[in-house]
Design an enzyme around this catalytic site. Structure first.
Site, PDB file in Angstrom:
ATOM      1  N   ASN A  48       0.829  -1.213   0.000  1.00 11.57           N
ATOM      2  CA  ASN A  48       0.000   0.000   0.000  1.00 11.57           C
ATOM      3  C   ASN A  48       0.862   1.261   0.000  1.00 11.57           C
ATOM      4  O   ASN A  48       0.378   2.347   0.314  1.00 11.57           O
ATOM      5  CB  ASN A  48      -0.916   0.009   1.218  1.00 11.57           C
ATOM      6  CG  ASN A  48      -1.819  -1.209   1.262  1.00 11.57           C
ATOM      7  OD1 ASN A  48      -2.495  -1.511   0.283  1.00 11.57           O
ATOM      8  ND2 ASN A  48      -1.818  -1.920   2.367  1.00 11.57           N
ATOM      9  N   HIS A 134     -13.622  -1.961   7.505  1.00 14.22           N
ATOM     10  CA  HIS A 134     -12.403  -2.661   7.917  1.00 14.22           C
ATOM     11  C   HIS A 134     -12.556  -3.328   9.287  1.00 14.22           C
ATOM     12  O   HIS A 134     -13.270  -2.807  10.154  1.00 14.22           O
ATOM     13  CB  HIS A 134     -11.259  -1.645   7.973  1.00 14.22           C
ATOM     14  CG  HIS A 134      -9.901  -2.256   8.094  1.00 14.22           C
ATOM     15  ND1 HIS A 134      -9.284  -2.452   9.299  1.00 14.22           N
ATOM     16  CD2 HIS A 134      -9.026  -2.703   7.154  1.00 14.22           C
ATOM     17  CE1 HIS A 134      -8.086  -2.989   9.102  1.00 14.22           C
ATOM     18  NE2 HIS A 134      -7.902  -3.156   7.800  1.00 14.22           N
ATOM     19  N   GLU A 182     -15.599   3.952   5.160  1.00 15.84           N
ATOM     20  CA  GLU A 182     -14.242   4.184   4.674  1.00 15.84           C
ATOM     21  C   GLU A 182     -14.293   5.174   3.521  1.00 15.84           C
ATOM     22  O   GLU A 182     -15.313   5.298   2.858  1.00 15.84           O
ATOM     23  CB  GLU A 182     -13.619   2.861   4.183  1.00 15.84           C
ATOM     24  CG  GLU A 182     -13.255   1.946   5.323  1.00 15.84           C
ATOM     25  CD  GLU A 182     -12.639   0.622   4.869  1.00 15.84           C
ATOM     26  OE1 GLU A 182     -11.852   0.611   3.910  1.00 15.84           O
ATOM     27  OE2 GLU A 182     -12.969  -0.400   5.483  1.00 15.84           O
ATOM     28  N   SER A 186     -10.904  -0.829   1.380  1.00 17.21           N
ATOM     29  CA  SER A 186      -9.571  -1.422   1.294  1.00 17.21           C
ATOM     30  C   SER A 186      -9.498  -2.632   0.386  1.00 17.21           C
ATOM     31  O   SER A 186      -8.455  -2.889  -0.213  1.00 17.21           O
ATOM     32  CB  SER A 186      -9.076  -1.794   2.687  1.00 17.21           C
ATOM     33  OG  SER A 186      -9.948  -2.727   3.289  1.00 17.21           O
ATOM     34  N   ASP A 211     -12.856   6.498   7.694  1.00  9.61           N
ATOM     35  CA  ASP A 211     -11.516   5.904   7.701  1.00  9.61           C
ATOM     36  C   ASP A 211     -10.891   6.158   6.323  1.00  9.61           C
ATOM     37  O   ASP A 211     -11.298   5.554   5.332  1.00  9.61           O
ATOM     38  CB  ASP A 211     -11.647   4.407   7.998  1.00  9.61           C
ATOM     39  CG  ASP A 211     -10.297   3.691   8.023  1.00  9.61           C
ATOM     40  OD1 ASP A 211      -9.293   4.304   7.618  1.00  9.61           O
ATOM     41  OD2 ASP A 211     -10.263   2.522   8.445  1.00  9.61           O
ATOM     42  N   HIS A 214      -7.104   4.575   2.666  1.00 13.40           N
ATOM     43  CA  HIS A 214      -6.685   4.382   1.266  1.00 13.40           C
ATOM     44  C   HIS A 214      -6.930   5.593   0.373  1.00 13.40           C
ATOM     45  O   HIS A 214      -6.684   5.526  -0.824  1.00 13.40           O
ATOM     46  CB  HIS A 214      -7.377   3.144   0.685  1.00 13.40           C
ATOM     47  CG  HIS A 214      -6.967   1.893   1.389  1.00 13.40           C
ATOM     48  ND1 HIS A 214      -5.813   1.209   1.084  1.00 13.40           N
ATOM     49  CD2 HIS A 214      -7.522   1.239   2.442  1.00 13.40           C
ATOM     50  CE1 HIS A 214      -5.692   0.165   1.892  1.00 13.40           C
ATOM     51  NE2 HIS A 214      -6.721   0.165   2.730  1.00 13.40           N
ATOM     52  N   LYS A 245       0.446   3.689   4.857  1.00 13.81           N
ATOM     53  CA  LYS A 245       0.146   3.354   3.459  1.00 13.81           C
ATOM     54  C   LYS A 245       0.793   4.396   2.552  1.00 13.81           C
ATOM     55  O   LYS A 245       2.006   4.406   2.417  1.00 13.81           O
ATOM     56  CB  LYS A 245      -1.344   3.160   3.298  1.00 13.81           C
ATOM     57  CG  LYS A 245      -1.714   1.825   3.969  1.00 13.81           C
ATOM     58  CD  LYS A 245      -3.151   1.490   4.129  1.00 13.81           C
ATOM     59  CE  LYS A 245      -3.240   0.097   4.774  1.00 13.81           C
ATOM     60  NZ  LYS A 245      -4.447  -0.103   5.536  1.00 13.81           N
TER      61      LYS A 245
HETATM   62  C1  LIG Z   1      -4.697  -0.720   6.853  1.00 12.45           C
HETATM   63  C2  LIG Z   1      -5.989  -0.228   7.346  1.00 12.45           C
HETATM   64  C3  LIG Z   1      -6.151   0.140   8.684  1.00 12.45           C
HETATM   65  C4  LIG Z   1      -5.107  -0.113   9.728  1.00 12.45           C
HETATM   66  O1  LIG Z   1      -4.026   0.727   9.623  1.00 12.45           O
HETATM   67  P1  LIG Z   1      -2.625   0.234  10.188  1.00 12.45           P
HETATM   68  O2  LIG Z   1      -1.843   1.460  10.377  1.00 12.45           O
HETATM   69  O3  LIG Z   1      -2.063  -0.688   9.161  1.00 12.45           O
HETATM   70  O4  LIG Z   1      -2.897  -0.493  11.482  1.00 12.45           O
HETATM   71  C5  LIG Z   1      -7.350   0.702   9.058  1.00 12.45           C
HETATM   72  N1  LIG Z   1      -8.350   0.879   8.180  1.00 12.45           N
HETATM   73  C6  LIG Z   1      -8.235   0.509   6.893  1.00 12.45           C
HETATM   74  C7  LIG Z   1      -9.374   0.738   5.967  1.00 12.45           C
HETATM   75  C8  LIG Z   1      -7.058  -0.069   6.436  1.00 12.45           C
HETATM   76  O5  LIG Z   1      -6.961  -0.465   5.172  1.00 12.45           O
END
Ligand SMILES: *Cc1c(COP(=O)(O)O)cnc(C)c1O
Length: 398
Positions: A48, A134, A182, A186, A211, A214, A245
């Protein structure tokens, strides 16, 4: 009670039997797009690190300086003695970038969700999540003790129904209602219909948490995420994301009001009862934000879009459903865990690392490959991927 080892062995056997056992692949990274596995060099379509920043000299230099100044670890929780100038500087940068009053960093995105949702809602309240949210937000919702409601993926009408029902049942008591979605999903790569969701939550007096794991680094004029792209900075209560990411570092964050951050500092258990993030990670993330916001970020996103366009032009010719979204995630819907593993194996034989994503990460019968494209990929990398997918598709009846 079965003997401990017998019990564990039986669980693994059951996973094996249905093609759902997971194993760690020993890899070492050699640059932003290459990993070696044993004596083989693979093109990495499984990261990512969308802008290739994890290897950027500015991030490495910022991390090195912080490491030498503050040491390898922070030594304690932020509230005890772990709060360093690198954490505060990162949070100021985040807030300025996201156009919020304040921001708070956590050791990971997962920890961010796990601390934040239970800090905001409790038993008697409601958390309403998109069906494809997620795992960290789902676990956090359960942990909070609030009642969980799930709306159909990206379906404002279904969310509206749920909110109306909550309104009519709770006309007197007025519980808190937190909607969680989100920015870019993801595993599917599609974007949430954010304007409609914002209008709905406002109509019903609910709160919204997005969230942006991405979409951060990719969307919006400042590339701060989907909320910025939709011009909704002042209307989303809680913006969450990861520094791991597109920002090429590690950690998670919340961006929002000063009040929100003050409450989290007092109530988010994954903030309070954990050692502060490594100063080097905070410094690297701040350097990443500086790059992403500026002309270099614009150039990187242009390069990423060019690579995505090359791939997208070839996807319709493949024998699988291959949805495209506004981010850098391209799922190849295979539909069965063993076929996904077989296809990933064929691609690995062709020198490409593309992960098979299986239940329970995705719903049953939605097993897939998940291609992630980076600005650091070359046009030749994309051509190689397309050729390998075509060849694998010719030998695979979907
Ligand atoms: C990767 C991810 C997380 C977690 O983030 P990390 O820093 O890897 O723990 C949370 N939400 C989504 C949508 C993700 O893809």
């Amino acid at each position: 009670m079965p003997a401990f080892d017998d019990d564990l062995r039986e669980r693994l056997r059951q996973l094996d039997q249905v093609g759902l056992r997971r194993c760690l692949l020993p890899l070492s990274g050699s640059d932003a797009t290459r990993v070696s596995s044993g004596d083989r060099l693979l093109v990495n379509f499984a990261s990512n690190d969308y802008l290739g920043l994890s290897r950027h000299p500015a991030l490495l230099e910022a991390a090195r300086k912080a490491l030498l100044e503050e040491g390898a670890g922070s030594g304690a929780s932020r509230l005890v003695s772990g709060s360093r100038r690198f954490h505060r500087a990162l949070e100021e940068s985040l807030a300025d970038w996201k156009q919020t009053e304040a921001a708070l960093s956590f050791p990971s995105g997962f920890a961010t969700a796990l601390g934040t949702i239970p800090a905001l809602v409790e038993r008697g309240d409601f958390v309403v999540v998109d069906r494809l949210i997620h795992a960290c937000c789902l676990d956090a919702a359960r942990l909070s003790g609030a009642t969980l409601r799930v709306f159909r993926h990206n379906d404002p009408e279904d969310l509206g129904k749920i909110l109306r029902r909550l309104d009519s049942r709770n006309a007197v008591r007025r519980p808190r209602v937190l909607v969680v979605t989100e920015g870019i999903f993801s595993m599917d790569g599609d974007a949430a219909p954010l304007r409609e969701l914002v209008e709905l939550k406002e109509r019903h007096g609910a709160w919204l948490m997005v969230d942006e794991a991405h979409s951060t680094g990719l969307l919006g004029e400042r590339r701060s995420g989907l909320v910025e792209e939709c011009g909704l900075e002042s209307r989303v209560e809680v913006r969450m994301g990861t520094l791991g990411k597109a920002l090429g570092s590690a950690g998670g964050y919340i961006a929002g009001s000063r009040l929100l951050v003050d409450v989290l500092v007092n109530r988010a258990r994954s903030f309070i009862y954990t050692t502060a993030p490594v100063p080097a990670a905070a410094a690297a993330a701040q350097a990443a934000i500086d790059r992403v916001r500026g002309p270099e970020g614009a150039r990187l996103v242009e390069a990423l879009k060019a690579r995505l366009a090359e791939l997208d032009a070839a996807l319709p010719g493949l024998p699988w459903t291959t949805p495209t979204g506004p981010g850098a995630i391209r799922p190849v819907m295979v539909g069965h865990p063993e076929s996904a593993l077989r296809l990933a194996g064929r691609l690995r034989d062709a020198g490409l690392l593309v992960p098979a994503i299986r239940f329970p990460t995705v719903p049953r019968h939605h097993d897939r490959l998940r291609i992630t494209v980076s600005a650091a990929h070359s046009p030749a990398d994309i051509t190689r991927l397309i050729d390998a997918l075509r060849e694998a598709g010719a030998g695979d009846s979907p």
